[in-house]
Scaffold this motif. Sequence first.
Motif, mmCIF file in Angstrom:
data_model
loop_
_atom_site.group_PDB
_atom_site.id
_atom_site.type_symbol
_atom_site.label_atom_id
_atom_site.label_comp_id
_atom_site.label_asym_id
_atom_site.label_seq_id
_atom_site.Cartn_x
_atom_site.Cartn_y
_atom_site.Cartn_z
ATOM 1 N N ALA A 1 -8.263 7.403 -6.079
ATOM 2 C CA ALA A 1 -6.991 6.902 -6.809
ATOM 3 C C ALA A 1 -6.197 8.261 -7.292
ATOM 4 C CB ALA A 1 -7.185 6.104 -8.099
ATOM 5 N N TRP A 2 -6.886 9.265 -7.616
ATOM 6 C CA TRP A 2 -6.107 10.399 -8.269
ATOM 7 C C TRP A 2 -5.647 11.277 -7.257
ATOM 8 C CZ3 TRP A 2 -4.617 11.658 -13.169
ATOM 9 C CH2 TRP A 2 -5.277 10.807 -14.135
ATOM 10 N N THR B 1 0.839 -1.267 -0.006
ATOM 11 C CA THR B 1 0.120 -0.024 -0.173
ATOM 12 C C THR B 1 0.992 1.348 0.075
ATOM 13 O OG1 THR B 1 -0.102 -0.070 2.455
ATOM 14 C CG2 THR B 1 -2.039 -1.194 1.207
ATOM 15 N N VAL C 1 1.610 7.696 -6.345
ATOM 16 C CA VAL C 1 0.646 8.826 -6.797
ATOM 17 C C VAL C 1 1.188 10.125 -6.335
ATOM 18 C CG1 VAL C 1 -1.732 10.100 -6.366
ATOM 19 C CG2 VAL C 1 -1.452 7.460 -6.569
ATOM 20 N N TYR D 1 -7.302 1.314 -10.220
ATOM 21 C CA TYR D 1 -7.593 2.859 -10.242
ATOM 22 C C TYR D 1 -6.210 3.467 -9.799
ATOM 23 C CZ TYR D 1 -12.534 2.296 -10.346
ATOM 24 O OH TYR D 1 -13.823 1.802 -10.567
ATOM 25 N N THR D 2 -5.605 3.094 -8.999
ATOM 26 C CA THR D 2 -4.323 3.806 -8.726
ATOM 27 C C THR D 2 -3.357 3.765 -9.742
ATOM 28 O OG1 THR D 2 -4.596 3.447 -6.453
ATOM 29 C CG2 THR D 2 -2.347 4.093 -6.979
ATOM 30 N N SER D 3 -3.026 2.851 -10.557
ATOM 31 C CA SER D 3 -2.094 2.284 -11.584
ATOM 32 C C SER D 3 -2.545 3.243 -12.654
ATOM 33 C CB SER D 3 -2.038 1.051 -12.092
ATOM 34 O OG SER D 3 -1.541 0.305 -10.856
ATOM 35 N N THR E 1 -8.543 -1.138 -6.436
ATOM 36 C CA THR E 1 -7.701 0.055 -5.738
ATOM 37 C C THR E 1 -6.448 -0.039 -6.826
ATOM 38 O OG1 THR E 1 -8.505 -0.163 -3.648
ATOM 39 C CG2 THR E 1 -6.572 0.812 -3.827
ATOM 40 N N LEU F 1 1.716 2.015 -3.536
ATOM 41 C CA LEU F 1 0.623 2.712 -4.275
ATOM 42 C C LEU F 1 0.378 4.118 -3.753
ATOM 43 C CD1 LEU F 1 -2.246 0.046 -3.938
ATOM 44 C CD2 LEU F 1 -0.771 0.857 -5.980
ATOM 45 N N ALA F 2 0.600 4.452 -2.648
ATOM 46 C CA ALA F 2 0.444 5.897 -1.890
ATOM 47 C C ALA F 2 1.527 6.804 -2.437
ATOM 48 C CB ALA F 2 0.148 5.762 -0.600
ATOM 49 N N VAL G 1 -1.521 6.951 -11.628
ATOM 50 C CA VAL G 1 -0.272 7.363 -11.862
ATOM 51 C C VAL G 1 0.289 7.193 -13.294
ATOM 52 C CG1 VAL G 1 2.183 6.132 -11.222
ATOM 53 C CG2 VAL G 1 0.182 6.244 -9.605
ATOM 54 N N ARG H 1 -3.326 4.629 1.499
ATOM 55 C CA ARG H 1 -4.172 3.399 1.037
ATOM 56 C C ARG H 1 -4.325 2.474 1.848
ATOM 57 N NH1 ARG H 1 -4.445 6.924 -2.389
ATOM 58 N NH2 ARG H 1 -3.828 7.044 -4.468
#
Length: 190
Positions: free
Chosen positions: A150-151, A95, A102, A167-169, A164, A98-99, A172, A156
């Motif tokens: 996600a944007w 996570t 972004v 959307y995050t990928s 998740t 992911l965070a 990014v 996360r």
Amino acid sequence: AVAEIEAQSRALVEGTSQLFGALLTLGLLSRTLEEDGTSGFALAGDATRTGPQGRLLGRWLGSVMAGTIGSVLVAALTMATGSGASLELWHLLYTTILALSVVGAWSALVSSQWRGAAGALVVVVLWVLGHLPWGTPPFFGGMFGHALAAWLPGPRPVEADWSTVGYTSAAVSGLLLLALAMVRPAGPRT
């Protein structure tokens, strides 16, 4: 009550470590992109085949990796000092990547246009917006809520599912493509 204290302690460790990683990522990326404006290394790197886009992508990747390592180290140290939280570092790593991806993508986009503290301040404001509405359910549900979350850079949850990640990928990738399209070669800006 014990389970509630454990959950609060775990959330505190997650939040602290991700905030540290975000600040480290933001600071490194903003600083290195600022220095690229006058660096001979950046001028030489921009003359290579990858050009300014390769330089920006390398700075983004290095900053996200450093922020992730710092975040996981902070979490491990916090748990080792007896915080009472038991957290699987593997899930936190997942996570955190992911965070911080972004955060780094927003920083790359903003720093490619603005120099100094203004770009970092914009990303910090976006990080605060990503935390809203502070511990309550999100403003919006469904696909729109997932896309908005996600944007916006923000934490996360460790229980993140594949939607998740998707959307995050996508967020990014979109932010990085926009930053790569807008990056300028190193040198003095007018």
